[in-house]
Design a protein around this motif. Structure first.
Motif, PDB file in Angstrom:
ATOM      1  N   SER A  36       6.213  19.813  31.322  1.00  0.00           N
ATOM      2  CA  SER A  36       5.770  19.007  32.943  1.00  0.00           C
ATOM      3  C   SER A  36       7.153  18.310  33.795  1.00  0.00           C
ATOM      4  N   ARG A  37       7.283  18.391  34.943  1.00  0.00           N
ATOM      5  CA  ARG A  37       8.480  18.206  35.249  1.00  0.00           C
ATOM      6  C   ARG A  37       9.238  16.930  34.748  1.00  0.00           C
ATOM      7  N   ALA A  38       8.473  15.594  34.681  1.00  0.00           N
ATOM      8  CA  ALA A  38       8.692  14.838  33.782  1.00  0.00           C
ATOM      9  C   ALA A  38      10.326  15.746  32.268  1.00  0.00           C
ATOM     10  N   GLY A  48      23.483  16.770  31.761  1.00  0.00           N
ATOM     11  CA  GLY A  48      24.282  16.816  33.187  1.00  0.00           C
ATOM     12  C   GLY A  48      24.244  17.937  33.551  1.00  0.00           C
ATOM     13  N   ILE A  49      22.966  18.269  33.989  1.00  0.00           N
ATOM     14  CA  ILE A  49      22.844  19.563  35.637  1.00  0.00           C
ATOM     15  C   ILE A  49      23.152  18.482  36.858  1.00  0.00           C
ATOM     16  N   PRO A  50      23.517  18.323  37.674  1.00  0.00           N
ATOM     17  CA  PRO A  50      23.604  17.982  38.812  1.00  0.00           C
ATOM     18  C   PRO A  50      22.658  17.771  39.864  1.00  0.00           C
ATOM     19  N   GLY A  51      22.093  17.538  40.406  1.00  0.00           N
ATOM     20  CA  GLY A  51      21.455  17.232  42.156  1.00  0.00           C
ATOM     21  C   GLY A  51      19.900  17.428  41.132  1.00  0.00           C
ATOM     22  N   ARG A  52      19.696  17.047  39.906  1.00  0.00           N
ATOM     23  CA  ARG A  52      18.377  17.247  38.819  1.00  0.00           C
ATOM     24  C   ARG A  52      17.348  16.310  39.954  1.00  0.00           C
ATOM     25  N   SER A  53      17.752  15.055  40.371  1.00  0.00           N
ATOM     26  CA  SER A  53      16.779  14.250  41.012  1.00  0.00           C
ATOM     27  C   SER A  53      16.179  14.704  41.934  1.00  0.00           C
ATOM     28  N   MET A  55      15.270  17.898  42.358  1.00  0.00           N
ATOM     29  CA  MET A  55      14.977  19.493  42.235  1.00  0.00           C
ATOM     30  C   MET A  55      13.570  19.416  41.578  1.00  0.00           C
ATOM     31  N   THR A  56      12.719  20.135  42.197  1.00  0.00           N
ATOM     32  CA  THR A  56      10.945  20.646  41.869  1.00  0.00           C
ATOM     33  C   THR A  56      10.181  21.537  40.454  1.00  0.00           C
ATOM     34  N   LYS A  57       9.886  20.779  39.991  1.00  0.00           N
ATOM     35  CA  LYS A  57       9.399  21.748  38.740  1.00  0.00           C
ATOM     36  C   LYS A  57      10.627  22.824  38.453  1.00  0.00           C
ATOM     37  N   GLU A  58       9.877  23.507  39.728  1.00  0.00           N
ATOM     38  CA  GLU A  58      10.513  25.329  38.930  1.00  0.00           C
ATOM     39  C   GLU A  58      11.751  25.432  38.977  1.00  0.00           C
ATOM     40  N   GLU A  59      12.389  24.619  40.253  1.00  0.00           N
ATOM     41  CA  GLU A  59      13.898  24.582  40.715  1.00  0.00           C
ATOM     42  C   GLU A  59      14.444  23.659  38.960  1.00  0.00           C
ATOM     43  N   LEU A  60      14.125  22.747  38.151  1.00  0.00           N
ATOM     44  CA  LEU A  60      14.316  22.335  37.267  1.00  0.00           C
ATOM     45  C   LEU A  60      14.320  23.346  35.679  1.00  0.00           C
ATOM     46  N   ALA A  61      13.603  24.534  35.467  1.00  0.00           N
ATOM     47  CA  ALA A  61      13.274  25.105  34.956  1.00  0.00           C
ATOM     48  C   ALA A  61      13.846  26.164  34.832  1.00  0.00           C
ATOM     49  N   GLN A  62      14.556  26.345  35.998  1.00  0.00           N
ATOM     50  CA  GLN A  62      15.594  27.705  36.129  1.00  0.00           C
ATOM     51  C   GLN A  62      16.495  26.867  36.145  1.00  0.00           C
ATOM     52  N   ALA A  63      17.035  25.894  36.464  1.00  0.00           N
ATOM     53  CA  ALA A  63      18.792  24.640  36.289  1.00  0.00           C
ATOM     54  C   ALA A  63      18.517  25.295  34.489  1.00  0.00           C
ATOM     55  N   LEU A  64      17.958  24.710  34.138  1.00  0.00           N
ATOM     56  CA  LEU A  64      17.859  24.746  32.675  1.00  0.00           C
ATOM     57  C   LEU A  64      18.176  26.246  32.145  1.00  0.00           C
TER      58      LEU A  64
END
Length: 67
Positions: A36-38, A48-53, A55-64
């Motif tokens: 989940s996005r959560a 500590g990824i900046p700009g995470r708040s 980001m969409t679910k897909e962007e979060l997955a990509q950043a991780l």
């Protein structure tokens, strides 16, 4: 608030059965897509990824994957 929405007509099409059906569909879609996005947000916060708040679910997955 609910009374105001009901009186304005916003809630006229909502029924408990329809809400349950929509929730079931959403949960099935999330299960098919993985975490989940959560959960992704929590991991991004831990790393500590900046700009995470914002980001969409897909962007979060990509950043991780990048970090």
């Amino acid at each position: 608030m609910a009374i105001a929405l009901h009186e304005a007509g916003a809630a006229r099409d909502e029924t408990p059965a329809k809400n349950r059906r929509n929730l079931r569909r959403t949960k099935a879609r999330e299960a098919a897509m993985g975490e989940s996005r959560a959960a992704l947000y929590a991991e991004a916060k831990r790393r500590g990824i900046p700009g995470r708040s914002r980001m969409t679910k897909e962007e979060l997955a990509q950043a991780l994957r990048r970090h």
